[in-house]
Design an enzyme around this catalytic site. Sequence first.
Site, short mmCIF file in Angstrom:
data_model
loop_
_atom_site.label_atom_id
_atom_site.label_comp_id
_atom_site.label_asym_id
_atom_site.label_seq_id
_atom_site.Cartn_x
_atom_site.Cartn_y
_atom_site.Cartn_z
N SER A 63 -23.66 -5.70 15.41
CA SER A 63 -23.99 -6.22 16.78
C SER A 63 -25.36 -7.53 16.73
O SER A 63 -26.15 -7.62 15.49
CB SER A 63 -24.61 -5.46 17.39
N TYR A 117 -30.10 2.83 19.53
CA TYR A 117 -28.50 1.98 19.15
C TYR A 117 -29.19 0.59 18.23
O TYR A 117 -28.49 0.72 17.23
CB TYR A 117 -28.10 1.21 20.24
N1 LIG Z 1 -19.65 -4.33 24.48
C1 LIG Z 1 -20.84 -5.09 23.92
O1 LIG Z 1 -21.63 -6.15 24.45
C2 LIG Z 1 -21.00 -4.72 21.94
C3 LIG Z 1 -22.07 -5.66 21.72
C4 LIG Z 1 -22.45 -5.74 20.33
C5 LIG Z 1 -20.96 -4.46 19.11
N2 LIG Z 1 -21.00 -3.14 20.04
C6 LIG Z 1 -19.85 -2.34 19.45
O2 LIG Z 1 -18.77 -2.84 19.24
C7 LIG Z 1 -18.01 -1.94 19.43
C8 LIG Z 1 -16.97 -1.55 20.11
O3 LIG Z 1 -18.20 -1.39 20.91
P1 LIG Z 1 -16.64 -1.84 22.95
O4 LIG Z 1 -18.15 -2.62 23.51
O5 LIG Z 1 -15.63 -2.19 23.12
O6 LIG Z 1 -16.94 -0.35 23.53
P2 LIG Z 1 -16.52 0.71 24.36
O7 LIG Z 1 -15.49 -0.48 24.99
O8 LIG Z 1 -17.56 1.49 25.17
O9 LIG Z 1 -15.30 0.81 23.43
C9 LIG Z 1 -15.72 2.11 22.13
C10 LIG Z 1 -14.83 3.22 22.21
O10 LIG Z 1 -15.10 3.76 20.76
C11 LIG Z 1 -14.41 5.14 21.32
N3 LIG Z 1 -15.49 6.31 20.82
C12 LIG Z 1 -17.00 6.56 21.17
N4 LIG Z 1 -17.38 7.21 20.70
C13 LIG Z 1 -16.64 7.74 19.55
C14 LIG Z 1 -16.54 8.61 18.74
N5 LIG Z 1 -17.48 9.24 18.49
N6 LIG Z 1 -15.55 9.13 18.25
C15 LIG Z 1 -14.40 8.03 17.63
N7 LIG Z 1 -14.35 7.11 18.99
C16 LIG Z 1 -15.40 6.80 20.15
C17 LIG Z 1 -14.49 5.08 22.78
O11 LIG Z 1 -13.51 6.09 23.07
P3 LIG Z 1 -13.66 7.58 23.38
O12 LIG Z 1 -15.42 7.22 24.40
O13 LIG Z 1 -12.62 8.13 23.93
O14 LIG Z 1 -13.77 8.31 22.17
C18 LIG Z 1 -13.90 4.05 23.03
O15 LIG Z 1 -12.29 3.56 22.44
C19 LIG Z 1 -19.40 -0.13 19.00
O16 LIG Z 1 -19.33 -0.43 17.60
C20 LIG Z 1 -20.19 -1.33 19.52
O17 LIG Z 1 -21.47 -0.96 19.54
C21 LIG Z 1 -20.58 -4.25 21.39
#
Ligand SMILES: NC(=O)c1ccc[n+]([C@@H]2O[C@H](COP(=O)([O-])OP(=O)(O)OC[C@H]3O[C@@H](n4cnc5c(N)ncnc54)[C@H](OP(=O)(O)O)[C@@H]3O)[C@@H](O)[C@H]2O)c1
Length: 260
Positions: free
Chosen positions: A139, A152
């Site tokens: 991130s 986080y």
């Molecule tokens: N969105 C942002 O602004 C942002 C910015 C920087 C980095 N990121 C990073 O990008 C990645 C994806 O985030 P996103 O924004 O796409 O979030 P999201 O839409 O909430 O998706 C998260 C995904 O991870 C799964 N997940 C969560 N905990 C899990 C676990 N313990 N085991 C297996 N699957 C799990 C969730 O499904 P279930 O809940 O059904 O398990 C979901 O499919 C993350 O690592 C996040 O930290 C996001």
Amino acid sequence: MEISKNTILITGGTSGFGLEFACQLLNLDNTVIITGRNQSKLDEVKKHFPKVHVFKSDVSDPKAIIQLYEEVVKQFPDLNILINNAGEMRKINLHDTSIDLEDITREIDINLSGPIRMVHQFLPHLKTKKTAAILNVTSALVLVPFPTSPIYGATKSGLRSYTRSLRVQLKYTSVKVFELIAPGANTPLIDKFTDDLDSKYLMQPDKLVGVAIKGMQSGKFEIYPGISSVVRIMSRLAPNLIFNQLAKNVTAAFLGSKSI
Ligand SMILES: NC(=O)c1ccc[n+]([C@@H]2O[C@H](COP(=O)([O-])OP(=O)(O)OC[C@H]3O[C@@H](n4cnc5c(N)ncnc54)[C@H](OP(=O)(O)O)[C@@H]3O)[C@@H](O)[C@H]2O)c1
């Protein structure tokens, strides 16, 4: 590297970046496998994208990782790319004594121990492939701490440090190590943060994932989409500027309150 005709495992593929990776990688003629904890979300993805293979698996559970490995490698022996994407981000008020000792480190289990364990389990298999890759999703908050989400930020900084070391240790193998330093983007993860982040700075997930895939294709090992590249420069030129701004919000939100 060539991003077609690979077999790719994406953790957390039921929403946000993971689902977007699944769709775009499928369109590029890859075999795509996703994981998630919630069976109904996995079923929903399968319904809309029948070509995606789904496995219920919790990345914070070491036993589930072993089981996932055994099933995936048996069914998909050509597996050659691992995308460590699953993650969770919470607001944590460090004054809040109602959070127990196990819960306070939950993000460490998912965001940091999860990818480390996944790599440990899958690396021997990946090394047997002629071309292989690991992409870890970190991130822009590795560049500047976000005091609203202290655990986080610590997990993503830890994952970045691990990823850089992993890249060095795998230098003489077939496994390339990529890091996606993702900026804030419109996904369900960010829904809880609408008061803390200006929506005009959020990137669309399809655009972000497009940049990530292009980065992998062109052999860019550290990929900074959108505003991440600006934060990168700012964190060098004026290290405390963005941090002080983010600190203002946390001070207003947490001071004097016990929980959030
Ligand atoms: N969105 C942002 O602004 C942002 C910015 C920087 C980095 N990121 C990073 O990008 C990645 C994806 O985030 P996103 O924004 O796409 O979030 P999201 O839409 O909430 O998706 C998260 C995904 O991870 C799964 N997940 C969560 N905990 C899990 C676990 N313990 N085991 C297996 N699957 C799990 C969730 O499904 P279930 O809940 O059904 O398990 C979901 O499919 C993350 O690592 C996040 O930290 C996001």
